[in-house]
Write a protein that holds these residues in place. Structure first.
Motif, PDB file in Angstrom:
ATOM      1  N   PHE A 130      39.122  39.255  38.846  1.00 58.56           N
ATOM      2  CA  PHE A 130      39.976  39.302  37.657  1.00 58.56           C
ATOM      3  C   PHE A 130      41.388  38.881  38.040  1.00 58.56           C
ATOM      4  CE2 PHE A 130      36.603  42.188  36.342  1.00 58.56           C
ATOM      5  CZ  PHE A 130      36.360  41.733  35.070  1.00 58.56           C
ATOM      6  N   PRO A 131      41.919  37.841  37.392  1.00 58.43           N
ATOM      7  CA  PRO A 131      43.273  37.376  37.710  1.00 58.43           C
ATOM      8  C   PRO A 131      44.287  38.516  37.596  1.00 58.43           C
ATOM      9  CG  PRO A 131      42.193  35.910  36.157  1.00 58.43           C
ATOM     10  CD  PRO A 131      41.305  37.083  36.298  1.00 58.43           C
ATOM     11  N   PHE A 133      44.613  41.273  38.952  1.00 60.88           N
ATOM     12  CA  PHE A 133      44.206  42.625  39.323  1.00 60.88           C
ATOM     13  C   PHE A 133      43.262  42.687  40.524  1.00 60.88           C
ATOM     14  CE2 PHE A 133      45.504  42.777  34.912  1.00 60.88           C
ATOM     15  CZ  PHE A 133      46.363  43.861  34.926  1.00 60.88           C
ATOM     16  N   VAL A 136      36.251  43.231  41.561  1.00 54.24           N
ATOM     17  CA  VAL A 136      35.460  44.444  41.397  1.00 54.24           C
ATOM     18  C   VAL A 136      34.093  44.182  42.011  1.00 54.24           C
ATOM     19  CG1 VAL A 136      34.585  46.135  39.755  1.00 54.24           C
ATOM     20  CG2 VAL A 136      36.559  44.772  39.163  1.00 54.24           C
ATOM     21  N   ILE A 243      37.942  31.234  30.160  1.00 52.19           N
ATOM     22  CA  ILE A 243      39.215  30.936  29.470  1.00 52.19           C
ATOM     23  C   ILE A 243      39.261  29.449  29.075  1.00 52.19           C
ATOM     24  CG2 ILE A 243      41.736  30.771  29.811  1.00 52.19           C
ATOM     25  CD1 ILE A 243      41.446  33.365  31.539  1.00 52.19           C
ATOM     26  N   LEU A 246      37.448  28.739  25.838  1.00 48.53           N
ATOM     27  CA  LEU A 246      37.747  29.611  24.694  1.00 48.53           C
ATOM     28  C   LEU A 246      37.517  29.001  23.293  1.00 48.53           C
ATOM     29  CD1 LEU A 246      40.750  31.896  25.737  1.00 48.53           C
ATOM     30  CD2 LEU A 246      38.451  32.565  25.109  1.00 48.53           C
ATOM     31  N   LEU A 321      45.869  27.186  29.847  1.00 52.02           N
ATOM     32  CA  LEU A 321      45.858  28.648  30.053  1.00 52.02           C
ATOM     33  C   LEU A 321      45.033  28.996  31.301  1.00 52.02           C
ATOM     34  CD1 LEU A 321      45.403  30.162  26.448  1.00 52.02           C
ATOM     35  CD2 LEU A 321      47.489  30.005  27.807  1.00 52.02           C
ATOM     36  N   TRP A 334      47.748  44.749  41.474  1.00 52.57           N
ATOM     37  CA  TRP A 334      46.974  45.962  41.746  1.00 52.57           C
ATOM     38  C   TRP A 334      46.038  45.672  42.909  1.00 52.57           C
ATOM     39  CZ3 TRP A 334      47.696  50.604  39.333  1.00 52.57           C
ATOM     40  CH2 TRP A 334      46.789  51.612  39.641  1.00 52.57           C
ATOM     41  N   SER A 337      39.501  46.719  44.582  1.00 50.64           N
ATOM     42  CA  SER A 337      38.691  47.843  45.075  1.00 50.64           C
ATOM     43  C   SER A 337      37.788  47.419  46.222  1.00 50.64           C
ATOM     44  CB  SER A 337      37.816  48.366  43.953  1.00 50.64           C
ATOM     45  OG  SER A 337      36.936  47.364  43.506  1.00 50.64           O
TER      46      SER A 337
ATOM     47  N   MET B  13      43.272  35.978  22.650  1.00 53.37           N
ATOM     48  CA  MET B  13      42.036  36.191  23.420  1.00 53.37           C
ATOM     49  C   MET B  13      42.318  36.149  24.917  1.00 53.37           C
ATOM     50  SD  MET B  13      38.925  34.243  21.503  1.00 53.37           S
ATOM     51  CE  MET B  13      37.540  35.006  22.316  1.00 53.37           C
ATOM     52  N   TRP B  14      43.190  35.243  25.312  1.00 53.28           N
ATOM     53  CA  TRP B  14      43.565  35.106  26.735  1.00 53.28           C
ATOM     54  C   TRP B  14      44.195  36.408  27.244  1.00 53.28           C
ATOM     55  CZ3 TRP B  14      48.746  33.563  28.875  1.00 53.28           C
ATOM     56  CH2 TRP B  14      48.676  33.275  30.241  1.00 53.28           C
ATOM     57  N   ILE B  17      41.603  39.119  27.545  1.00 48.69           N
ATOM     58  CA  ILE B  17      40.747  38.943  28.730  1.00 48.69           C
ATOM     59  C   ILE B  17      41.465  39.485  29.965  1.00 48.69           C
ATOM     60  CG2 ILE B  17      39.773  37.211  30.316  1.00 48.69           C
ATOM     61  CD1 ILE B  17      39.104  35.517  27.826  1.00 48.69           C
ATOM     62  N   LEU B  18      42.744  39.113  30.121  1.00 48.81           N
ATOM     63  CA  LEU B  18      43.506  39.576  31.293  1.00 48.81           C
ATOM     64  C   LEU B  18      43.661  41.100  31.264  1.00 48.81           C
ATOM     65  CD1 LEU B  18      46.333  36.871  31.613  1.00 48.81           C
ATOM     66  CD2 LEU B  18      44.145  36.958  32.794  1.00 48.81           C
ATOM     67  N   GLY B  21      40.367  42.850  32.081  1.00 46.09           N
ATOM     68  CA  GLY B  21      40.140  42.792  33.537  1.00 46.09           C
ATOM     69  C   GLY B  21      40.955  43.855  34.252  1.00 46.09           C
ATOM     70  N   GLY B  22      42.187  44.047  33.785  1.00 49.61           N
ATOM     71  CA  GLY B  22      43.055  45.062  34.374  1.00 49.61           C
ATOM     72  C   GLY B  22      42.468  46.455  34.240  1.00 49.61           C
ATOM     73  N   LEU B  24      39.315  47.223  33.880  1.00 50.22           N
ATOM     74  CA  LEU B  24      38.118  47.329  34.734  1.00 50.22           C
ATOM     75  C   LEU B  24      38.496  47.579  36.192  1.00 50.22           C
ATOM     76  CD1 LEU B  24      35.656  44.604  33.371  1.00 50.22           C
ATOM     77  CD2 LEU B  24      35.284  47.056  33.450  1.00 50.22           C
ATOM     78  N   VAL B  25      39.484  46.813  36.673  1.00 52.31           N
ATOM     79  CA  VAL B  25      39.844  46.913  38.098  1.00 52.31           C
ATOM     80  C   VAL B  25      40.575  48.226  38.397  1.00 52.31           C
ATOM     81  CG1 VAL B  25      41.183  45.881  39.983  1.00 52.31           C
ATOM     82  CG2 VAL B  25      39.930  44.420  38.399  1.00 52.31           C
ATOM     83  N   THR B  26      41.538  48.582  37.518  1.00 53.04           N
ATOM     84  CA  THR B  26      42.378  49.741  37.833  1.00 53.04           C
ATOM     85  C   THR B  26      41.699  51.070  37.517  1.00 53.04           C
ATOM     86  OG1 THR B  26      43.412  49.546  35.662  1.00 53.04           O
ATOM     87  CG2 THR B  26      44.565  48.538  37.503  1.00 53.04           C
ATOM     88  N   SER B  29      36.585  50.603  38.131  1.00 52.91           N
ATOM     89  CA  SER B  29      36.058  50.380  39.493  1.00 52.91           C
ATOM     90  C   SER B  29      36.353  51.563  40.425  1.00 52.91           C
ATOM     91  CB  SER B  29      36.616  49.090  40.079  1.00 52.91           C
ATOM     92  OG  SER B  29      37.976  49.255  40.362  1.00 52.91           O
ATOM     93  N   LYS B  30      37.302  52.421  40.034  1.00 49.68           N
ATOM     94  CA  LYS B  30      37.657  53.561  40.902  1.00 49.68           C
ATOM     95  C   LYS B  30      36.698  54.742  40.743  1.00 49.68           C
ATOM     96  CE  LYS B  30      41.261  51.274  42.157  1.00 49.68           C
ATOM     97  NZ  LYS B  30      41.178  50.535  43.377  1.00 49.68           N
ATOM     98  N   LYS B  49      29.649  53.055  35.369  1.00 48.58           N
ATOM     99  CA  LYS B  49      30.523  51.865  35.294  1.00 48.58           C
ATOM    100  C   LYS B  49      29.966  50.839  34.312  1.00 48.58           C
ATOM    101  CE  LYS B  49      32.207  52.122  40.032  1.00 48.58           C
ATOM    102  NZ  LYS B  49      32.152  51.503  41.356  1.00 48.58           N
ATOM    103  N   ALA B  53      31.706  49.555  30.970  1.00 50.22           N
ATOM    104  CA  ALA B  53      31.960  48.115  30.806  1.00 50.22           C
ATOM    105  C   ALA B  53      31.383  47.616  29.483  1.00 50.22           C
ATOM    106  CB  ALA B  53      31.349  47.340  31.977  1.00 50.22           C
TER     107      ALA B  53
END
Lengths: 337, 78
Positions: A130-131, A133, A136, A243, A246, A321, A334, A337, B13-14, B17-18, B21-22, B24-26, B29-30, B49, B53
């Motif tokens: 994930f960009p 972050f 996973v 992306i 899209l 984008l 971040w 993991s 939408m962009w 998506i970002l 993802g944040g 999910l990761v932060t 996933s923990k 998980k 998701a």
């Protein structure tokens, strides 16, 4: 680096000239067999030969195989074999749908089968990047993601193949964007494996653009979509590849959220109609599906060519984008993991 | 105007998506489970998980549907 440049130039030239050179023969052969469909948007409704999928497949396969000989040390062999097999199965699925009208569920389910070689050959890393972050680790979930990714990319490209030149032009822009993304992320081998898809699309666009001399058909659209999806998986750029797609994803999303079921587009009412001066405008039917084209022509009627260029502008915007996303991927806010 | 709205929708939408993802990761996933043995811990954590998701994806689609109705209301009615 010199090896990569030479391999990139040679494989791109092979993809371009194989498709460019073989399409005229395919058009003749399809016309002889009377394998043609009516171009509903053309004045008089000209018959256009279909499918162009066989030539697109040959162009991609020959150029990808050439990379095996041009970059024997660097090439990701498992990824290359997975790309060839998955794309070939997608072609067979599309070709069956070109010749016989199958149910709406046929293509998604059959394309799940096309994704199996990627899993069987282990041509993937079970980490989803994930960009911004990080990654996973989702080993079990990632297998499901692969099974869904190929049907999604295949059907998404197929669903945007609504007018002359759109599918091939759109994949060309998305693939060039994806190649740039992979170069930025320094994944040079997969970046070069992306170029044949872009150049095969470019060569096919020459014959597919308005007024089209050939249609790619489901076989052509699924080959391009499955190849793009496989590259996203083996290049580990699933999110960024999405992306770049899209506008096509929005088209599928709008269609599905208005129709509320998986159905062949032939089975629903057309979202657009023709004006007296043969422009395309939105239909007055309240139960017709909402699509990207319907939204584009909502404010004023446009010609088929104008609609195509609008979709290309949207594709370029999404491509930019995707490239921005790749650039900021170096910035990690971040720890992964 | 309608075309500008489509560009805006792609931009939203962009960002979604970002942001997704944040999350999910932060957060997702923990998640870890302990006390059931190594294999079962991993299995249960993976299922949790996966469910989160999937819920996030459904939520994402609902947000997009609401946004679509809001942004393209005029066009859809037309």
């Amino acid at each position: 680096m010199q090896d990569y440049i030479i391999a990139g130039l040679v494989s791109s030239a092979i993809a371009f000239f194989v498709v460019f050179g073989l399409v005229p023969s395919l058009i003749k052969s399809l016309n002889k067999k009377n394998w043609a469909v009516k171009d509903v948007n053309r004045i008089g409704g000209a018959m256009v030969p279909r499918p162009g999928g066989p030539v697109i497949l040959v162009g991609i396969i020959v150029s990808e195989i050439s990379l095996y000989f041009l970059l024997p040390q660097q090439i990701n062999t498992r990824g290359l074999v997975a790309l060839l097999i998955t794309t070939s199965i997608a072609f067979v699925v599309g070709f069956i749908d070109d010749r016989r009208v199958m149910s709406g569920w046929f293509k998604p389910l059959a394309l799940m089968g096309a994704a199996i070689p990627i899993i069987a050959l282990g041509a993937y890393e079970p980490n989803l990047a994930f960009p911004l972050f990080g990654e996973v680790k989702i080993p079990a979930l990632y297998l499901g993601l692969i099974l869904f990714m190929i049907p999604i990319t295949g059907n998404t490209i197929n669903s945007i193949d609504v007018m002359n030149g759109i599918a091939s032009g759109f994949v060309m822009i998305a693939s060039f964007s994806l190649a740039i993304v992979l170069f930025i992320l320094q994944n040079y081998t997969v970046a070069i494996m992306t170029l044949p898809i872009a150049f095969a699309s470019l060569a096919f666009y020459r014959y597919h653009k308005f007024p089209a001399r050939i249609f790619p058909g489901d076989s052509g659209a699924l080959v391009l979509g499955a190849a793009y999806g496989t590259i996203a998986i083996i290049g580990r750029v699933e999110v960024i590849a999405a992306i770049a797609l899209l506008p096509a994803i929005i088209n599928s999303f709008l269609f599905l959220s208005s129709v509320k079921r998986i159905v062949e587009h032939r089975q629903v009412k057309g979202p657009t109609i023709h004006t007296d001066d043969h422009k395309i405008t939105t239909t007055k039917e309240s139960n017709a599906p909402i699509t990207l084209v319907r939204l584009i022509v909502a404010s004023k009627p446009l010609t088929e060519k104008e609609i195509g260029f609008t979709i290309f502008r949207l594709a370029i915007f999404s491509g930019i984008l995707a490239i921005i996303t790749a650039i900021i991927s170096g910035v990690q806010i971040w720890p992964s993991s | 105007m309608a075309q500008l709205l489509i560009f805006a929708f792609i931009g939203i939408m962009w960002v979604l998506i970002l942001a997704g993802g944040g999350i999910l990761v932060t957060l997702v996933s923990k998640i870890s489970i302990s006390g059931y043995g190594d294999h079962l811990d991993f299995f249960i954590a993976s299922i949790i998980k996966a469910v989160i998701a999937l819920v996030l994806v459904v939520f994402w689609v609902l947000v997009l549907t609401k946004l679509k109705n809001k942004i393209f209301q005029k066009q859809i009615r037309a």
